[in-house]
Every structure is written in structure tokens, then in C-alpha cells.
Design an enzyme around this catalytic site. Structure first.
Site, short mmCIF file in Angstrom:
data_model
loop_
_atom_site.label_atom_id
_atom_site.label_comp_id
_atom_site.label_asym_id
_atom_site.label_seq_id
_atom_site.Cartn_x
_atom_site.Cartn_y
_atom_site.Cartn_z
N LYS A 159 0.84 -1.20 0.00
CA LYS A 159 0.00 0.00 0.00
C LYS A 159 0.88 1.25 0.00
O LYS A 159 0.68 2.16 -0.78
CB LYS A 159 -0.92 -0.04 1.23
CG LYS A 159 -1.81 1.17 1.34
CD LYS A 159 -2.82 1.04 2.46
CE LYS A 159 -3.52 2.37 2.67
NZ LYS A 159 -4.53 2.33 3.71
N GLU A 165 10.35 -4.58 5.00
CA GLU A 165 10.49 -5.99 4.61
C GLU A 165 10.27 -6.15 3.11
O GLU A 165 11.04 -6.82 2.41
CB GLU A 165 9.44 -6.85 5.36
CG GLU A 165 9.68 -7.02 6.83
CD GLU A 165 9.05 -5.92 7.68
OE1 GLU A 165 8.74 -4.83 7.17
OE2 GLU A 165 8.87 -6.17 8.89
N GLY A 211 -4.98 -1.80 4.70
CA GLY A 211 -4.13 -2.92 4.28
C GLY A 211 -4.79 -4.27 4.51
O GLY A 211 -4.81 -5.14 3.64
N ARG A 212 -5.40 -4.44 5.70
CA ARG A 212 -5.97 -5.75 6.02
C ARG A 212 -7.33 -5.97 5.38
O ARG A 212 -7.96 -7.02 5.60
CB ARG A 212 -6.01 -5.94 7.54
CG ARG A 212 -6.67 -4.81 8.29
CD ARG A 212 -6.33 -4.84 9.76
NE ARG A 212 -6.83 -3.68 10.48
CZ ARG A 212 -6.17 -2.53 10.59
NH1 ARG A 212 -4.98 -2.40 10.01
NH2 ARG A 212 -6.67 -1.53 11.26
N GLU A 221 -5.37 -6.54 14.45
CA GLU A 221 -4.83 -5.23 14.08
C GLU A 221 -5.94 -4.17 14.11
O GLU A 221 -5.69 -3.01 14.39
CB GLU A 221 -4.17 -5.29 12.69
CG GLU A 221 -3.18 -4.17 12.43
CD GLU A 221 -2.30 -4.39 11.20
OE1 GLU A 221 -1.10 -4.62 11.34
OE2 GLU A 221 -2.84 -4.32 10.08
N HIS A 240 -6.09 -33.27 17.37
CA HIS A 240 -5.03 -34.12 17.93
C HIS A 240 -3.88 -33.29 18.48
O HIS A 240 -2.78 -33.79 18.66
CB HIS A 240 -4.54 -35.10 16.86
CG HIS A 240 -5.62 -36.05 16.46
ND1 HIS A 240 -5.85 -37.23 17.13
CD2 HIS A 240 -6.59 -35.96 15.51
CE1 HIS A 240 -6.89 -37.85 16.58
NE2 HIS A 240 -7.36 -37.09 15.60
N LYS A 270 8.82 -0.56 14.43
CA LYS A 270 9.51 -0.23 13.17
C LYS A 270 10.57 0.83 13.42
O LYS A 270 11.69 0.76 12.91
CB LYS A 270 8.51 0.30 12.14
CG LYS A 270 7.53 -0.72 11.64
CD LYS A 270 6.66 -0.09 10.55
CE LYS A 270 5.45 -0.93 10.23
NZ LYS A 270 4.49 -0.25 9.37
O1 F6P Z 1 2.68 -2.78 9.84
C1 F6P Z 1 1.37 -3.09 9.64
C2 F6P Z 1 0.96 -2.80 8.23
O2 F6P Z 1 0.83 -1.44 8.04
C3 F6P Z 1 -0.34 -3.52 7.88
O3 F6P Z 1 -1.47 -2.82 8.26
C4 F6P Z 1 -0.21 -3.70 6.42
O4 F6P Z 1 -1.08 -4.68 5.93
C5 F6P Z 1 1.24 -4.09 6.32
O5 F6P Z 1 1.89 -3.30 7.30
C6 F6P Z 1 1.87 -3.88 4.97
O6 F6P Z 1 1.83 -2.54 4.57
P1 F6P Z 1 2.07 -2.14 3.08
O7 F6P Z 1 1.01 -2.76 2.24
O8 F6P Z 1 2.04 -0.64 3.05
O9 F6P Z 1 3.43 -2.64 2.66
#
Ligand code: F6P
Length: 547
Positions: free
Chosen positions: A208, A214, A269-270, A355, A386, A511
Site C-alpha cells: 500500500k 520488509e 491494508g488488512r 490489528e 489431535h 519499526k
Molecule cells: O505494519 C502493519 C501494516 O501497516 C499492515 O497494516 C499492512 O497490511 C502491512 O503493514 C503492509 O503494509 P504495506 O502494504 O504498506 O506494505
């Protein structure tokens, strides 16, 4: 959206009193006293999804009071604001319009002076054209061979949604192979790179913000790897794509403008899998199935919007969850799909729910003194039977569970499905009604000469609540509806509990600290400017790395 402290509502106070009565009533008794309990406490969504909530520790009065709570917290008004693009995500000053992404409403929806449906349609059309080319083997890589593999690079909502949906809809997947890179642990990238050839793979950098560390680190490593094979700009264009709300960063990264699939800041995002974040979904299941997936969600949106709350599935599920979390102090909820393809479903809703509703300040900025979001966890059945089911049946903690299963399997094989579903039915039955209840009630009076010395260990208290969600078949339509049902459950909880469900400031501090620490890891020098534990850990890490 109003700021109502739920604790100050009349219904909350009444629920507190009512809890004192209900807590002593066993589900056994509730079923004996109401022969029609299943009919009274279950709902059918379009003859496709049956939600049986009869095995919950509720009665008519509980529901009446919980429904009163929806009135006192102005849930209807909040739903109206949500669907109509009011800026309900106040702390980020944004609307929350993922529902628009799956809307088939003919009337325009204006947000900041523009009809959002037109923007959405444009991107959907672009996704359709592109996915067709890839699926029909018309999009060729730099050696003129068609594409066989897709790599989705993203994390959180930019990973979990596509990953869960593609896996859940595996029977609808085509010839393309999908790989996900989310973890910044190089192991994941390297393992994926071992499986693919650069000339037959497209890479979708899904973010987003396009600033998530990452994702950008992973994308850069993959880019570096790719450029070893060919570093021509025109070749790069054939293989690298971005899904983002941001144009600037993807362009800086080297993505061609035509290869950017846009979405908007009013998509959390979610909740983004309905947007261009779903590109990998469309690539794997095709445009038509993707539309069916959206249609299923849209139908559930309409159910949520138009059904009176006493028959409204997401609302009732949310109320029951609030009831357990706040009155019974049951802190966790398990989601247990009896469908191997849905094994990522609980991880997906772990993010969506935790979240969204993992908040401790109310909409007035005060620290809450009630429970907000529950802890969500789960696994697919019957494997979980199990492993952790022992605790569900006899542990000291009570975990309300959602059991989800399809009536029709995509893989009918001999008696497998009947056996799987017998377990599905049996588990909720035994959790609710237990066994040896006579011994349980008289546990302290059991005579030592009892015929079976181990009888108490074989005693099941029961009275453990579950929802059974029986789907006719897990099709794109049904999965869309199911995801949407849970989304609206989360929304309803957030409104009633007076929190902001659409921001996620809680993940920011980690972060920021990681960035500071990262710089300290680049050289040998001794670190002493953090707390003693962090210093100690970093210094040993360095010692082991630099020696
Ligand atoms: O750190 C949480 C978050 O902002 C989530 O809400 C989101 O889904 C994820 O990081 C990834 O964010 P992006 O799509 O901006 O890379």
C-alpha cells in the site's frame, strides 16, 4: 460516529446482572428447555451458509439486551457512515471504503468530489486485461516464453489476503504457480528463487505504502538477482509490477508506469484483497471467478446493511463475541476450518481482527476499562483435534470457537468427507454437552470406591460455546461472503466498543526502534545506549557475527 462509553449504557449494566444468571445455566439445560433452539438460534444466508449459534451461552434475554446495546451505541448510524464514505478512520483522516471495491450498486458513490466506482472500474479493467494475457500465455517474458510463475512480494494485508484466498480456492486455480515472499528472513526469498526461472516469472511488489521495509528489502534482493540474468530496461518491464497507492516510489524502484496497479488510501491494508492487491488472486482464479468472489462479498454487504440486527449474521456474531470477552472474561476465540484448503483462514483473521480491534484507547482518547479485541487463533481440523483440543475440552480456559466446514467437498473420496464432517459435528456436540455430567456435578462427593477410579479424568464439563458455520461448498462466491461476514463482525465490535478499528499505530514503534538498532548492527563497536537486556543481546549477536 458517536463516542459512547459502552459501560455507561443501560444495556451494559443489565447485561452484567443478566450474566450472573446465565453463567449458572448449562447448555444442556438450554436445549432441554427449548426444543426449537436450533431453529431459534440459527440463520441461513442464501441457502449457501448456515450459521448455527445455538450452542452459545445465550438466551432470548441475552440477545434482547445485546441488541439494545447496538441501539445505545448507534451502530446503525455508524454503518451508514461507513458505507457512505464518511471519514470514520479519524486518526488517519480517511474514509474506509473497501466495501466500494466489491459493490455492484449502480448509483455513484462520491468521495472527495469524485465517483469512486469509476476509479475502481478502471483498475479492475486493467487487471482483467493483464491477467487474461498472462493466463492465455500471451504475455511473454524476456526470452519470449510464456509466464508460468508469479511471485507476490508483500507483507501483512499485502500478503495474507491473497495467500489465504488463493489457497482456499485451490480447486479454482489454473496452471500458474504462485509463490509468496513476505518475511525479511532471506531464507524465504532464497527458497522461492530456487524454484523459479527469471524468464518465466512475474514479480508483483504489493505494498500500500511502498515503503514497508520488509517488502522493499525483499524486492531489491529479487531485482538484484533478476538483473544478473538481464539488465535491459525493456526486459525488466516484462517482469516487474507494483500494486500500490503510491506512484512515486514504484517509479523510483524502476517499475514502468503502465505496470502499476493502483488502489487508494481509503482501503485499509488488512481489507485490501478486494482491490488490486487481489491481482495475484485474479491471475490464479481468472477474472470471472474473481468477480464471483466480489459478488459473494457484495451480497453479504447487502445482508449487513439491510437485515434487522436480530437476524443480521455479522452483528449477532459480534455481539456474542463481546458477550464472552467482556462478561465471561473469555479472552480468546479460535477459528477452526474443517477444510484443508482454508488452513490460512485463521491467520488472515488474526491480522484482520487483532490489528483492527487491538486498541486500548476509546474514541475520546481515554484508556478503556473494558475488553476490546479478542485474541484470534486457530488451525484446520481435524489436525487440531489431535493437538490443542484437549485444552478446549477439559482445560481451565474456555475458548469460544467457530467451526467452519463445507457440506460438499471439492475432493470427494470414499468416506473421507463424511468422516471429516462427523468430527466437525461431534466436536461442537461434545464441547457443548460434555459427558458424565452427573459425576461432574458431584465431583466432590464421588465415592473413592467408585467403579472407575479414573472417572473424574474422563469427565467433560461441557458448556463450552461454539458457532457452527456450515457452507454448502467453498466457491469463490461463498468465500467472498464468508470473509465479508467476518469483516463486518470486526466492524460491529469496534463500533460498540468505542474504538477506532481502521488504524494500526501500535505497529509503528517497533519499526522505528528496528531502524535505530539496524544502524548499530553494521559495525563491531560495543553498544551501551539501550537498556541492559537489549545491549546484552546486541553485543553477543555482534560477537558471534564479527568473530
Ligand atoms: O505494519 C502493519 C501494516 O501497516 C499492515 O497494516 C499492512 O497490511 C502491512 O503493514 C503492509 O503494509 P504495506 O502494504 O504498506 O506494505
Amino acid at each position: 460516529m458517536k463516542n459512547i462509553n459502552p459501560l455507561n449504557t443501560k444495556s451494559w449494566k443489565q447485561l452484567k446482572k443478566h450474566y450472573k444468571i446465565i453463567k449458572n445455566i448449562h447448555l444442556n439445560e438450554m436445549f432441554i428447555n427449548d426444543k426449537n433452539r436450533f431453529n431459534n438460534f440459527s440463520l441461513l444466508f442464501e441457502n449457501k451458509i448456515l450459521v448455527d449459534f445455538s450452542k452459545n451461552r445465550i438466551n432470548d434475554i441475552t440477545l434482547k439486551l445485546l441488541l439494545k446495546l447496538t441501539k445505545e451505541t448507534y451502530l446503525s448510524e455508524a454503518i451508514f457512515d461507513f458505507f457512505n464514505g464518511k471519514k470514520i478512520n479519524k486518526t488517519e483522516n480517511r474514509a474506509v471504503l473497501h466495501t466500494a471495491l466489491r459493490s455492484f450498486n449502480k448509483k455513484p458513490l462520491f468521495y472527495e468530489g469524485k465517483n469512486v466506482y469509476l476509479k475502481i472500474k478502471k483498475v479492475l479493467r486493467k487487471m482483467k486485461i493483464f491477467s487474461k494475457k498472462i493466463i492465455q500465455k500471451k504475455w511473454l517474458g524476456y526470452t519470449n516464453k510464456f509466464i508460468t510463475d508469479i511471485v507476490n512480494i508483500g507483507i501483512g494485508g499485502s500478503d495474507l489476503g491473497p495467500n489465504m484466498v488463493i489457497e482456499s480456492l485451490k480447486p479454482y486455480n489454473n496452471h500458474l504457480k504462485i509463490h509468496f515472499v513476505s518475511n525479511v528472513d532471506a531464507t524465504q526469498v532464497l527458497e522461492v528463487l530456487k524454484k523459479i526461472s527469471p524468464d518465466r516469472t512475474i514479480f508483483i511488489i504489493c505494498s500500500k505504502t511502498f515503503t514497508t521495509q520488509e517488502t522493499i528489502i525483499n524486492a531489491n534482493s529479487i531485482k538484484k538477482w533478476f538483473l544478473k540474468y538481464t539488465n535491459k530496461k525493456k526486459d525488466f518491464k516484462k517482469h516487474f509490477f507494483a500494486v500500490s497507492t503510491n506512484y512515486v516510489e514504484p517509479l523510483k524502484f524502476g517499475i514502468d508506469i503502465d505496470n502499476i496497479f493502483k488502489f487508494w488510501d481509503w482501503v485499509g491494508g488488512r481489507y485490501s484483497l478486494w482491490s488490486s492487491v487481489g491481482l495475484s488472486i485474479m491471475l490464479l482464479i481468472g477474472y470471472k471467478n474473481f468477480i464471483k468472489f466480489l459478488q459473494g462479498a457484495y451480497s453479504m454487504d447487502l445482508h449487513f446493511l439491510k437485515t434487522p440486527f436480530e437476524k443480521n449474521i455479522p452483528v449477532l456474531l459480534a455481539l456474542i463475541s463481546i458477550w464472552y470477552n467482556n462478561f465471561f472474561n473469555m479472552e480468546t476465540e479460535a477459528i477452526l476450518p474443517y477444510d484443508q484448503y482454508m488452513n490460512r483462514f485463521s491467520s488472515y483473521f488474526q491480522q484482520a481482527n487483532m490489528e483492527s480491534n487491538g486498541k486500548c484507547f476509546d474514541r475520546k482518547g481515554n484508556k478503556v476499562n473494558w475488553q476490546t479485541g479478542p485474541i484470534i487463533w486457530g488451525e484446520s481440523g481435524t489436525n487440531s483435534q489431535h493437538s490443542f483440543f484437549q485444552l478446549l475440552h477439559q482445560g481451565t480456559k474456555i475458548v469460544p470457537c467457530d467451526f467452519i466446514a463445507p457440506a460438499l467437498s471439492h475432493n470427494p473420496l470414499d468416506s473421507h468427507h463424511n468422516f471429516l464432517l462427523s468430527n466437525f459435528f461431534a466436536q461442537t456436540q461434545s464441547l457443548a454437552f460434555g459427558s458424565n455430567s452427573f459425576y461432574y456435578k458431584n465431583i466432590n462427593n464421588i465415592n473413592n470406591n467408585c467403579f472407575d477410579k479414573n472417572i473424574i479424568y474422563k469427565t467433560f464439563e461441557g458448556n463450552r460455546p461454539t458457532n457452527s458455520i456450515l457452507c454448502k461448498k467453498i466457491t469463490p462466491y461463498v468465500l467472498g461472503a464468508l470473509i465479508c461476514m467476518y469483516e463486518h463482525k470486526i466492524f460491529t465490535q469496534g463500533i460498540i466498543l468505542n474504538i477506532y478499528s481502521f488504524d494500526q499505530w501500535g505497529v509503528e514503534l517497533g519499526k522505528i526502534l528496528a531502524n535505530k538498532i539496524f544502524l548499530k548492527l553494521l559495525n563491531k563497536s560495543y553498544v551501551d545506549n539501550f537498556d541492559s537486556s537489549t545491549n546484552g543481546l546486541i553485543n553477543i549477536y555482534k560477537k558471534w557475527n564479527f568473530n
